[in-house]
Design a protein around this motif. Structure first.
Motif, PDB file in Angstrom:
ATOM      1  N   THR A  19       0.864  -1.179   0.000  1.00 44.25           N
ATOM      2  CA  THR A  19       0.000   0.000   0.000  1.00 44.25           C
ATOM      3  C   THR A  19       0.909   1.241   0.000  1.00 44.25           C
ATOM      4  O   THR A  19       2.100   1.112   0.263  1.00 44.25           O
ATOM      5  CB  THR A  19      -0.903   0.040   1.251  1.00 44.25           C
ATOM      6  OG1 THR A  19      -0.065   0.060   2.403  1.00 44.25           O
ATOM      7  CG2 THR A  19      -1.841  -1.154   1.304  1.00 44.25           C
ATOM      8  N   ARG A  75      -9.663  -4.603  10.187  1.00 47.17           N
ATOM      9  CA  ARG A  75      -9.125  -3.241  10.158  1.00 47.17           C
ATOM     10  C   ARG A  75      -8.101  -3.087  11.276  1.00 47.17           C
ATOM     11  O   ARG A  75      -8.395  -3.369  12.429  1.00 47.17           O
ATOM     12  CB  ARG A  75     -10.258  -2.246  10.365  1.00 47.17           C
ATOM     13  CG  ARG A  75      -9.845  -0.808  10.126  1.00 47.17           C
ATOM     14  CD  ARG A  75     -11.064   0.103  10.275  1.00 47.17           C
ATOM     15  NE  ARG A  75     -10.726   1.466   9.926  1.00 47.17           N
ATOM     16  CZ  ARG A  75     -10.179   2.324  10.769  1.00 47.17           C
ATOM     17  NH1 ARG A  75      -9.893   1.951  12.000  1.00 47.17           N
ATOM     18  NH2 ARG A  75      -9.918   3.570  10.384  1.00 47.17           N
ATOM     19  N   GLN A  87       3.138   9.814  11.045  1.00 39.84           N
ATOM     20  CA  GLN A  87       2.462   9.469   9.793  1.00 39.84           C
ATOM     21  C   GLN A  87       3.518   9.048   8.775  1.00 39.84           C
ATOM     22  O   GLN A  87       4.483   9.782   8.551  1.00 39.84           O
ATOM     23  CB  GLN A  87       1.745  10.737   9.307  1.00 39.84           C
ATOM     24  CG  GLN A  87       0.513  10.500   8.506  1.00 39.84           C
ATOM     25  CD  GLN A  87      -0.173  11.827   8.200  1.00 39.84           C
ATOM     26  OE1 GLN A  87      -0.108  12.794   8.984  1.00 39.84           O
ATOM     27  NE2 GLN A  87      -0.811  11.904   7.054  1.00 39.84           N
ATOM     28  N   HIS A 145       2.233  11.011   3.454  1.00 42.23           N
ATOM     29  CA  HIS A 145       1.588  12.325   3.392  1.00 42.23           C
ATOM     30  C   HIS A 145       1.170  12.581   1.944  1.00 42.23           C
ATOM     31  O   HIS A 145       1.961  13.127   1.167  1.00 42.23           O
ATOM     32  CB  HIS A 145       2.571  13.422   3.826  1.00 42.23           C
ATOM     33  CG  HIS A 145       3.045  13.289   5.226  1.00 42.23           C
ATOM     34  ND1 HIS A 145       2.512  13.995   6.270  1.00 42.23           N
ATOM     35  CD2 HIS A 145       4.002  12.502   5.770  1.00 42.23           C
ATOM     36  CE1 HIS A 145       3.114  13.667   7.399  1.00 42.23           C
ATOM     37  NE2 HIS A 145       4.021  12.765   7.124  1.00 42.23           N
ATOM     38  N   ALA A 188      -3.937   2.948  11.319  1.00 41.42           N
ATOM     39  CA  ALA A 188      -2.730   3.495  10.688  1.00 41.42           C
ATOM     40  C   ALA A 188      -1.664   3.628  11.760  1.00 41.42           C
ATOM     41  O   ALA A 188      -1.961   4.021  12.882  1.00 41.42           O
ATOM     42  CB  ALA A 188      -3.042   4.849  10.074  1.00 41.42           C
ATOM     43  N   SER A 233      -7.053   4.455  -0.034  1.00 43.62           N
ATOM     44  CA  SER A 233      -6.112   5.190   0.831  1.00 43.62           C
ATOM     45  C   SER A 233      -6.520   6.646   1.054  1.00 43.62           C
ATOM     46  O   SER A 233      -5.803   7.395   1.706  1.00 43.62           O
ATOM     47  CB  SER A 233      -4.709   5.128   0.256  1.00 43.62           C
ATOM     48  OG  SER A 233      -4.241   3.807   0.285  1.00 43.62           O
ATOM     49  N   HIS A 234      -7.649   7.049   0.512  1.00 48.65           N
ATOM     50  CA  HIS A 234      -8.207   8.381   0.761  1.00 48.65           C
ATOM     51  C   HIS A 234      -7.303   9.537   0.354  1.00 48.65           C
ATOM     52  O   HIS A 234      -6.872  10.329   1.187  1.00 48.65           O
ATOM     53  CB  HIS A 234      -8.595   8.536   2.246  1.00 48.65           C
ATOM     54  CG  HIS A 234      -9.540   7.489   2.710  1.00 48.65           C
ATOM     55  ND1 HIS A 234     -10.765   7.294   2.128  1.00 48.65           N
ATOM     56  CD2 HIS A 234      -9.417   6.550   3.665  1.00 48.65           C
ATOM     57  CE1 HIS A 234     -11.365   6.281   2.709  1.00 48.65           C
ATOM     58  NE2 HIS A 234     -10.566   5.800   3.638  1.00 48.65           N
ATOM     59  N   TYR A 253       2.043  -0.327   9.321  1.00 50.09           N
ATOM     60  CA  TYR A 253       0.982  -0.106   8.339  1.00 50.09           C
ATOM     61  C   TYR A 253       0.740   1.406   8.182  1.00 50.09           C
ATOM     62  O   TYR A 253       0.341   2.057   9.145  1.00 50.09           O
ATOM     63  CB  TYR A 253      -0.319  -0.766   8.809  1.00 50.09           C
ATOM     64  CG  TYR A 253      -0.330  -2.280   8.711  1.00 50.09           C
ATOM     65  CD1 TYR A 253      -0.786  -2.915   7.561  1.00 50.09           C
ATOM     66  CD2 TYR A 253       0.090  -3.071   9.767  1.00 50.09           C
ATOM     67  CE1 TYR A 253      -0.818  -4.298   7.467  1.00 50.09           C
ATOM     68  CE2 TYR A 253       0.062  -4.463   9.683  1.00 50.09           C
ATOM     69  CZ  TYR A 253      -0.391  -5.069   8.532  1.00 50.09           C
ATOM     70  OH  TYR A 253      -0.424  -6.436   8.454  1.00 50.09           O
ATOM     71  N   PRO A 254       0.981   1.983   7.008  1.00 48.20           N
ATOM     72  CA  PRO A 254       0.795   3.432   6.857  1.00 48.20           C
ATOM     73  C   PRO A 254      -0.682   3.855   6.894  1.00 48.20           C
ATOM     74  O   PRO A 254      -0.983   4.953   7.293  1.00 48.20           O
ATOM     75  CB  PRO A 254       1.380   3.742   5.474  1.00 48.20           C
ATOM     76  CG  PRO A 254       2.080   2.513   5.034  1.00 48.20           C
ATOM     77  CD  PRO A 254       1.489   1.372   5.770  1.00 48.20           C
ATOM     78  N   GLN A 255      -1.573   2.977   6.436  1.00 49.61           N
ATOM     79  CA  GLN A 255      -2.998   3.314   6.412  1.00 49.61           C
ATOM     80  C   GLN A 255      -3.778   2.297   7.224  1.00 49.61           C
ATOM     81  O   GLN A 255      -3.316   1.169   7.408  1.00 49.61           O
ATOM     82  CB  GLN A 255      -3.573   3.259   4.979  1.00 49.61           C
ATOM     83  CG  GLN A 255      -3.127   4.355   4.072  1.00 49.61           C
ATOM     84  CD  GLN A 255      -1.943   3.947   3.234  1.00 49.61           C
ATOM     85  OE1 GLN A 255      -1.684   2.755   3.060  1.00 49.61           O
ATOM     86  NE2 GLN A 255      -1.202   4.907   2.739  1.00 49.61           N
ATOM     87  N   ALA A 256      -4.962   2.692   7.659  1.00 51.64           N
ATOM     88  CA  ALA A 256      -5.871   1.724   8.273  1.00 51.64           C
ATOM     89  C   ALA A 256      -6.315   0.778   7.169  1.00 51.64           C
ATOM     90  O   ALA A 256      -6.927   1.202   6.195  1.00 51.64           O
ATOM     91  CB  ALA A 256      -7.058   2.450   8.878  1.00 51.64           C
ATOM     92  N   THR A 257      -5.928  -0.496   7.276  1.00 54.15           N
ATOM     93  CA  THR A 257      -6.271  -1.497   6.259  1.00 54.15           C
ATOM     94  C   THR A 257      -6.561  -2.811   6.987  1.00 54.15           C
ATOM     95  O   THR A 257      -6.278  -2.935   8.165  1.00 54.15           O
ATOM     96  CB  THR A 257      -5.080  -1.773   5.304  1.00 54.15           C
ATOM     97  OG1 THR A 257      -3.904  -2.027   6.072  1.00 54.15           O
ATOM     98  CG2 THR A 257      -4.834  -0.645   4.333  1.00 54.15           C
TER      99      THR A 257
END
Lengths: 234, 325
Positions: A139, A163, A196, A199, A166, B135-136, A179-183
């Motif tokens: 991702t 889920r 974060q 970006h 992030a 990923s928004h 994990y960079p994003q909530a997945t």
């Protein structure tokens, strides 16, 4: 000389596969080759995706015949391997704070049970290494890291979580990462970083590049909250 | 100057060609799921082919136009009404300020595209307004359009009337045959697993989205192994159309917002010429795979490109962009 083969991967890609084990040296070759091919023929490839032992080249099959392109690529790799024995890119060391407290570490007890290590030992072993970023992928901004202490290895969950938040830090087999994003995700979650990793609207969207070094360091929940809150001012 | 969504539909988003060139950072190309339909609405309107469009999925929106504008619709066939009067796909439609466009019953396909003779003014990331729904980021801050949302438009003009003849319009069969070539891990599969893959009719599962399309049934019979070899798979590049077989034997097709690296063996790959058809698949659809060779895959692609080139010369001879498939 490194041993490699070029295979078609669908009608729009070629996989260059190296027969060596994943290592810093191999990653340096793969990243170096990616940049070499990109500089040599910037318009031939839509994507060049490096992985641990493989470089995938995606092209437009309306413009190139796969067989002919494969031959050209094989020649380019030979040239590269002859000419670029030492591929050097200066690595940065990036420190990532991780809070390993229970609220962020739902699976640390599973890891403890599996490895026979105490929570304290897990944190010590997880924060000790200098991890190498082999590649980004899966991702946006996800870092594939090398260098996990084998004592921390733990199988992935049989039923992946639907889920995970992030910033979750996990262990899956012999790998660790954030994990960079909530997945959804199947790794054992042992902590969370308040920073974060991706970006999307910034001119520097990614925390790290391939061949950079990642070091994790332990923070408590108060420090986590402080860093997390300061994010809104960035 | 704007359009107002009285109802947003199930998943209506802003899409363009997406963001090629960033897969090494984990960012998939994204963009319109049916890139052919997206380009056809822009062609009809005299736009550049990459002009942002609205992609709607399964249930369409109700839109009130707050300006005079031209639109065109392509892709999935809905019962579409403009001020309660039926309008056709693949045709320039002149819309007046205050007009209401409604999408009723879905007749075929899954995703329709609304082209606008204007530019949508919205958030951008990595040089694209494509909404990356998983990923928004990108258009509309990375989210599907919601109730009572307004999209602002710029560079509005009125397009000349134009249409694509019925016999030249793409049509979406309910049981498509998708053409594939073997994947890099073909040799890992048993003969039985391979023959099942080409013999079976697969059903699209409810778990299908812009990231991936899961299929059933499994290609494993009597819990026999699907692979001959037990050595560790090398995680390597995935891209739209890659078909992986996880341990349960049920194929997963990578799609436009899919992960960029994966570790399951890749049995086959949908040929590029057929990729746009994946955007019209929905849960319960039945599909079959047909094996072609590299050279055939390229011939099919070049033939489609040539057809599109002819269409462009008829509709917009002044446009010298190339179609992308």
């Amino acid at each position: 000389m490194l041993d490699f083969s070029v295979y078609p991967n669908g009608d729009s890609a070629l996989d260059i596969r190296f027969n060596s084990k994943p290592s810093e040296n191999l990653s340096r070759h793969i990243i170096g080759l990616k940049e070499y091919l990109l500089n040599k023929n910037p318009n031939n490839f839509i994507e060049l995706i490096p992985a641990y032992q493989c470089l995938t080249l995606i092209f437009n099959p309306a413009l190139f015949d796969s067989e002919m392109l494969s031959q050209k690529v094989q020649q380019s790799i030979q040239d590269f391997l002859k000419a670029h024995k030492n591929i050097s890119r200066k690595s940065r060391t990036i420190r990532i704070p991780v809070c390993y407290e229970s609220i962020f570490a739902p699976d640390i007890s599973i890891l403890s049970k599996h490895t026979g290590l105490s929570r304290k030992e897990i944190i010590k072993l997880h924060t000790a290494p200098s991890y190498l970023v082999h590649m980004l992928g899966f991702t946006p901004g996800f870092l594939y890291l090398g260098g996990l202490n084998p004592r921390l290895e733990c199988p992935r969950k049989k039923n992946p979580r639907v889920r995970i938040p992030a910033g979750a830090v996990g262990i899956g087999g012999s790998q660790t990462g954030v994990y960079p994003q909530a997945t959804p995700g199947g790794w054992q979650i042992i902590g969370q970083t308040p920073i974060q990793l991706f970006h999307p609207y910034s001119s520097h969207p990614f925390l790290a590049d391939p061949l950079d070094i990642i070091k994790f360091y332990s923070i408590n929940q108060a420090e986590f909250d402080d860093i997390h809150q300061s994010r809104i001012w960035n | 100057m704007s359009i107002y969504f009285i109802r947003p539909g199930l998943q209506t988003s802003i899409q363009d060609f997406g963001r090629p060139g960033l897969m090494h950072c984990g960012i998939p190309q994204g963009g319109a799921a049916d890139i052919l339909s997206m380009q056809l609405v822009n062609l009809l309107l005299g736009n550049c082919l990459n002009n942002p469009v609205l992609e709607l999925t399964l249930t369409g929106p109700v839109i009130k136009f707050e300006c005079d504008i031209s639109i065109a619709i392509a892709g999935a066939q809905f019962n579409v009404l403009l001020n309660k009067i039926t309008v056709e796909n693949y045709k320039v439609i002149q819309v007046k300020r205050g007009d209401i466009l409604e999408f009723g019953q879905l007749l075929s396909g899954t995703r329709a595209y609304i082209g606008l003779s204007a530019t949508i003014f919205t958030s951008q990331s990595f040089n694209s307004v494509s909404t990356h729904l998983i990923s928004h980021f990108g258009g509309n801050k990375g989210k599907a359009i919601s109730y009572e949302e307004r999209l602002h438009l710029k560079n509005i003009r009125i397009a000349k009337s134009a249409h694509i003849n019925r016999n030249l319009q793409p049509c979406y069969q309910s049981r498509p045959l998708l053409r594939v070539i073997y994947g890099p891990e073909k040799k890992r599969f048993t003969e039985l697993a391979l023959s099942n893959f080409f013999r079976k009719t697969f059903q699209v599962s409810a778990q299908n989205n812009r990231m991936g399309i899961r299929l059933s049934p499994s290609i494993i019979v009597d819990s026999k192994a699907i692979t001959d070899s037990s050595d560790e798979m090398i995680s390597s590049g995935l891209y739209p159309g890659s078909i992986q077989i996880p341990n349960n034997g049920e194929p997963i097709i990578s799609f436009i917002e899919g992960q960029t690296i994966g570790g399951y063996p890749r049995i086959a790959h949908i040929i590029r010429a057929d990729l746009h058809r994946l955007g019209q698949l929905k849960a319960q659809d039945k599909i079959n795979f047909q094996l072609v060779h590299q050279a055939q895959a390229r011939e099919i692609l070049l033939k489609k490109m040539k057809y599109l080139e002819n269409l462009k010369n008829n509709l917009a001879p002044e446009n010298n962009e190339s179609f992308i498939l």
